[in-house]
Design a protein around this motif. Structure first.
Motif, PDB file in Angstrom:
ATOM      1  N   UNK A  43      43.483  64.699  -9.906  1.00  0.00           N
ATOM      2  CA  UNK A  43      42.651  62.720  -9.659  1.00  0.00           C
ATOM      3  C   UNK A  43      41.999  63.322 -11.506  1.00  0.00           C
ATOM      4  N   UNK A  44      41.988  64.355 -11.908  1.00  0.00           N
ATOM      5  CA  UNK A  44      40.947  64.053 -13.431  1.00  0.00           C
ATOM      6  C   UNK A  44      42.642  64.037 -14.946  1.00  0.00           C
ATOM      7  N   UNK A  63      36.589  55.301 -12.855  1.00  0.00           N
ATOM      8  CA  UNK A  63      35.679  55.403 -12.064  1.00  0.00           C
ATOM      9  C   UNK A  63      36.289  55.405 -11.070  1.00  0.00           C
ATOM     10  N   UNK A  64      35.777  56.677 -10.141  1.00  0.00           N
ATOM     11  CA  UNK A  64      36.140  57.424  -9.682  1.00  0.00           C
ATOM     12  C   UNK A  64      35.111  56.628  -8.040  1.00  0.00           C
ATOM     13  N   UNK A  65      35.532  55.899  -6.879  1.00  0.00           N
ATOM     14  CA  UNK A  65      34.054  55.022  -6.222  1.00  0.00           C
ATOM     15  C   UNK A  65      34.485  56.733  -4.633  1.00  0.00           C
ATOM     16  N   UNK A  66      33.242  56.506  -4.614  1.00  0.00           N
ATOM     17  CA  UNK A  66      32.548  57.012  -2.557  1.00  0.00           C
ATOM     18  C   UNK A  66      32.478  56.062  -2.148  1.00  0.00           C
ATOM     19  N   UNK A  67      32.399  56.736  -0.758  1.00  0.00           N
ATOM     20  CA  UNK A  67      31.415  56.842   0.477  1.00  0.00           C
ATOM     21  C   UNK A  67      29.660  55.958  -0.228  1.00  0.00           C
ATOM     22  N   UNK A  81      28.579  55.028  -4.212  1.00  0.00           N
ATOM     23  CA  UNK A  81      28.595  56.034  -5.070  1.00  0.00           C
ATOM     24  C   UNK A  81      29.733  55.928  -5.764  1.00  0.00           C
ATOM     25  N   UNK A  82      29.290  57.726  -7.010  1.00  0.00           N
ATOM     26  CA  UNK A  82      30.965  57.373  -7.590  1.00  0.00           C
ATOM     27  C   UNK A  82      30.786  58.870  -8.358  1.00  0.00           C
ATOM     28  N   UNK A  83      32.102  59.339  -7.596  1.00  0.00           N
ATOM     29  CA  UNK A  83      32.540  60.761  -7.723  1.00  0.00           C
ATOM     30  C   UNK A  83      32.624  60.872  -9.491  1.00  0.00           C
ATOM     31  N   UNK A  84      33.337  60.345 -10.161  1.00  0.00           N
ATOM     32  CA  UNK A  84      34.193  60.897 -11.364  1.00  0.00           C
ATOM     33  C   UNK A  84      33.799  59.421 -12.654  1.00  0.00           C
ATOM     34  N   UNK A 111      39.370  56.600  -4.536  1.00  0.00           N
ATOM     35  CA  UNK A 111      38.408  56.976  -3.968  1.00  0.00           C
ATOM     36  C   UNK A 111      38.592  58.496  -2.577  1.00  0.00           C
ATOM     37  N   UNK A 112      37.727  58.940  -3.358  1.00  0.00           N
ATOM     38  CA  UNK A 112      37.573  60.158  -2.670  1.00  0.00           C
ATOM     39  C   UNK A 112      35.769  60.462  -1.709  1.00  0.00           C
TER      40      UNK A 112
END
Length: 250
Positions: free
Chosen positions: A135-136, A150-154, A157-160, A197-198
């Motif tokens: 992912x990185x 950007x890394x979307x989350x539930x 949120x944004x995890x990255x 997404x993670x």
């Protein structure tokens, strides 16, 4: 090369993942251990990638008074990194600067891009256990054409959050983070792209997603986040159906 800035608090009960302790079978001390395990896995994902790890810790003067102890925050976070990685001679360990998370993230990104001339910088909270080197590296590839990735989350949120050009970081991590960060990127006239997404872990409800994913990967013989998986196994955390999905422990 992307500098992966993992924003780390000393893993002290009540300071980190306090909402998780209030909404799950975990105690405050166990929630702090869970946080430490996920941080370790974030450190590993960064050093195994093509990026450079920066352990960006919150110093004592930015912690609530009740969480300042005889052990300096810098020493606690450095010890956690050393326990994970061993030799830290090639790892940057630096303090955060700023009164809010938005300010601290903005100061780190702006300093590295503007003053140190780094090509790109990623902001990582370290509570996304499935962050991987893949992912990185995928985000780094996307940064070649989009200055904001950007890394979307539930729950919005944004995890990255990675940048090759700065944005206005004022209130940029306001909920819903992923939408706000994308809007700030657009307002700066920058293209915005995304990685898959993670899930992230902040509350007991988040475990309803994370635990089945973790157990499924183990059953399938796929790679799991080593330290997070060990913590979950030791406590016997799992999700069962008891009228509705419920987190239980041994």
């Amino acid at each position: 090369m992307t500098v992966v800035a993992v924003f780390a608090d000393p893993p002290r009960p009540g300071l980190v993942l306090s909402d998780l302790a209030e909404t799950s079978p975990l105690t405050e001390a166990e929630a702090a251990e869970f946080y430490a395990a996920m941080l370790k896995d974030a450190f590993l994902a960064a050093v195994r990638s093509g990026g450079e790890l920066l352990v960006n810790y919150r110093p004592d003067d930015l912690l609530p008074d009740e969480f300042v102890t005889d052990e300096p925050a810098a020493a606690a976070v450095r010890a956690l990194a050393a326990d994970t990685l061993g030799d830290l001679s090639d790892v940057r360990v630096e303090k955060q600067v700023g009164s809010t998370f938005d300010a601290r993230a903005g100061n780190t990104v702006s300093h590295l891009l503007g003053t140190e001339g780094e090509q790109s910088v990623a902001v990582v909270r370290g509570n996304a256990p499935f962050l991987t080197r893949t992912l990185v590296d995928s985000a780094a590839m996307k940064l070649r054409s989009a200055p904001v990735v950007l890394g979307p989350s539930m729950s919005g949120r944004c995890y990255y959050a990675a940048f090759s050009e700065p944005i206005d970081f004022t209130e940029s991590f306001t909920h819903p983070e992923i939408e706000t960060l994308a809007a700030h990127g657009h307002d700066a006239g920058l293209d915005v792209d995304f990685v898959p997404m993670q899930p992230t872990v902040e509350t007991g409800e988040d475990l309803l997603t994370v635990l089945p994913m973790l157990h499924a990967r183990r059953e399938a013989g796929r790679i799991v986040p080593k330290h997070t998986a060990k913590f979950v196994a030791e406590l016997g955390l799992r999700v069962v159906e008891d009228g509705e999905p419920t987190v239980v422990r041994n």
